[in-house]
Scaffold this motif. Structure first.
Motif, PDB file in Angstrom:
ATOM      1  N   ILE A  67      -1.045   6.037   7.184  1.00  0.00           N
ATOM      2  CA  ILE A  67       0.328   6.289   7.172  1.00  0.00           C
ATOM      3  C   ILE A  67       0.930   6.995   5.817  1.00  0.00           C
ATOM      4  CG2 ILE A  67       2.378   5.065   6.947  1.00  0.00           C
ATOM      5  CD1 ILE A  67       1.459   2.770   8.818  1.00  0.00           C
ATOM      6  N   ALA A  68       0.347   6.615   4.835  1.00  0.00           N
ATOM      7  CA  ALA A  68       0.686   7.142   3.335  1.00  0.00           C
ATOM      8  C   ALA A  68       0.421   8.585   3.487  1.00  0.00           C
ATOM      9  CB  ALA A  68      -0.092   6.377   2.368  1.00  0.00           C
ATOM     10  N   ARG A  69      -0.572   9.128   3.926  1.00  0.00           N
ATOM     11  CA  ARG A  69      -1.126  10.341   4.005  1.00  0.00           C
ATOM     12  C   ARG A  69      -0.230  11.169   4.848  1.00  0.00           C
ATOM     13  NH1 ARG A  69      -6.282   8.066   3.972  1.00  0.00           N
ATOM     14  NH2 ARG A  69      -6.616   8.384   6.016  1.00  0.00           N
ATOM     15  N   GLN A  70       0.070  10.768   5.949  1.00  0.00           N
ATOM     16  CA  GLN A  70       1.008  11.231   6.957  1.00  0.00           C
ATOM     17  C   GLN A  70       2.608  11.566   6.336  1.00  0.00           C
ATOM     18  OE1 GLN A  70       0.725   9.668  11.093  1.00  0.00           O
ATOM     19  NE2 GLN A  70      -1.392  10.015  10.926  1.00  0.00           N
ATOM     20  N   ARG A  95       4.162   7.411  16.132  1.00  0.00           N
ATOM     21  CA  ARG A  95       2.998   8.337  15.813  1.00  0.00           C
ATOM     22  C   ARG A  95       1.398   7.453  16.028  1.00  0.00           C
ATOM     23  NH1 ARG A  95       3.818  11.814  10.479  1.00  0.00           N
ATOM     24  NH2 ARG A  95       5.826  12.888  11.344  1.00  0.00           N
ATOM     25  N   ASP A  96       1.480   6.052  16.099  1.00  0.00           N
ATOM     26  CA  ASP A  96       0.241   5.332  16.431  1.00  0.00           C
ATOM     27  C   ASP A  96       0.972   3.925  16.649  1.00  0.00           C
ATOM     28  OD1 ASP A  96      -2.432   4.689  16.374  1.00  0.00           O
ATOM     29  OD2 ASP A  96      -2.470   4.335  14.421  1.00  0.00           O
ATOM     30  N   HIS A  97       0.040   3.139  17.426  1.00  0.00           N
ATOM     31  CA  HIS A  97       0.077   1.711  17.383  1.00  0.00           C
ATOM     32  C   HIS A  97      -1.357   1.221  17.292  1.00  0.00           C
ATOM     33  CE1 HIS A  97      -0.500  -1.951  19.991  1.00  0.00           C
ATOM     34  NE2 HIS A  97       0.562  -2.071  19.090  1.00  0.00           N
ATOM     35  N   SER A 131       0.975  -1.259  -0.011  1.00  0.00           N
ATOM     36  CA  SER A 131       0.038   0.060   0.293  1.00  0.00           C
ATOM     37  C   SER A 131       0.951   1.278  -0.107  1.00  0.00           C
ATOM     38  CB  SER A 131      -0.986  -0.058   1.267  1.00  0.00           C
ATOM     39  OG  SER A 131      -1.778   1.026   1.208  1.00  0.00           O
ATOM     40  N   LEU A 132       1.807   1.124   0.930  1.00  0.00           N
ATOM     41  CA  LEU A 132       2.766   2.315   0.914  1.00  0.00           C
ATOM     42  C   LEU A 132       3.303   2.670  -0.367  1.00  0.00           C
ATOM     43  CD1 LEU A 132       4.097   2.199   4.523  1.00  0.00           C
ATOM     44  CD2 LEU A 132       2.339   3.479   3.693  1.00  0.00           C
ATOM     45  N   ALA A 157      -6.940   0.584   5.857  1.00  0.00           N
ATOM     46  CA  ALA A 157      -7.248   1.977   6.206  1.00  0.00           C
ATOM     47  C   ALA A 157      -6.036   2.367   6.837  1.00  0.00           C
ATOM     48  CB  ALA A 157      -8.635   1.883   6.985  1.00  0.00           C
ATOM     49  N   TRP A 158      -5.477   1.672   7.718  1.00  0.00           N
ATOM     50  CA  TRP A 158      -4.261   2.144   8.653  1.00  0.00           C
ATOM     51  C   TRP A 158      -3.197   2.571   7.756  1.00  0.00           C
ATOM     52  CZ3 TRP A 158       0.271   0.115  10.853  1.00  0.00           C
ATOM     53  CH2 TRP A 158       0.719   0.834  11.794  1.00  0.00           C
TER      54      TRP A 158
END
Length: 173
Positions: A166-169, A121-123, A25-26, A161-162
């Motif tokens: 990440i890609a948008r960030q 940033r997230d888990h 995805s990335l 979705a997750w």
């Protein structure tokens, strides 16, 4: 475009599958992602960002993954990092029982420690897959005793979705 390290620990392939899906995805967003098993992963210094994922065993990340984070703390704290864990907690919660001390959305204790040291940033906690061959004989007896169900509980829409988040960030950095 970012050069992203994807490092994972997976005993039976469930976490590896999620890591590969996130990496793909990335890549679609124009990032260059290198996927490595955490025990063979290069130091994080050579990357713009990192995504680290591990299967949960007894509610914890494997020792090799914890050691990798500790060895690379100085590098990880200077770049965006996302963490994910894979276990049966989310699937077990839907069935109304606890498994390995985790319910959906609960982070393993070690991830809480990493929040304080590397500031991810997230888990995110994903459901994994479990088959009889993944467990010892005693484990199968225990799993049957709690009425555990075997199967692939990975929610690919959740993973996608997750990954998109990440890609948008990364694009905003």
């Amino acid at each position: 475009m970012a050069v992203v390290l994807m490092a994972y620990a997976s005993r039976n392939g469930s976490t590896r599958g999620i890591a590969e899906r996130i990496a793909a995805s990335l890549d679609e967003y124009g990032n260059q992602v290198e996927v490595h098993q955490v025990g063979r992963a290069p130091d994080a210094d050579g990357y713009d960002a990192a995504v680290l994922g591990c299967g949960l065993y007894g509610g914890a990340w494997p020792t090799e993954a914890q050691a990798y984070v500790r060895r690379n703390t100085a590098a990880l704290v200077r770049r965006p990092v996302w963490l994910f864990s894979v276990g049966l907690g989310p699937a077990a919660a839907e069935q109304g029982f606890r498994f390995a001390g985790m319910l959906a959305g609960e982070a393993p204790k070690v991830v809480g420690q990493f929040r304080d040291t590397i500031g991810p940033r997230d888990h995110h906690v994903f459901a994994g897959a479990i088959e009889p061959g993944h467990l010892s004989r005693a484990g199968r007896v225990l799993y049957r005793g709690i009425r555990g169900k075997y199967g692939d509980f990975r929610d690919w829409k959740d993973v996608d979705a997750w990954s998109d988040t990440i890609a948008r960030q990364l694009a905003d950095d």
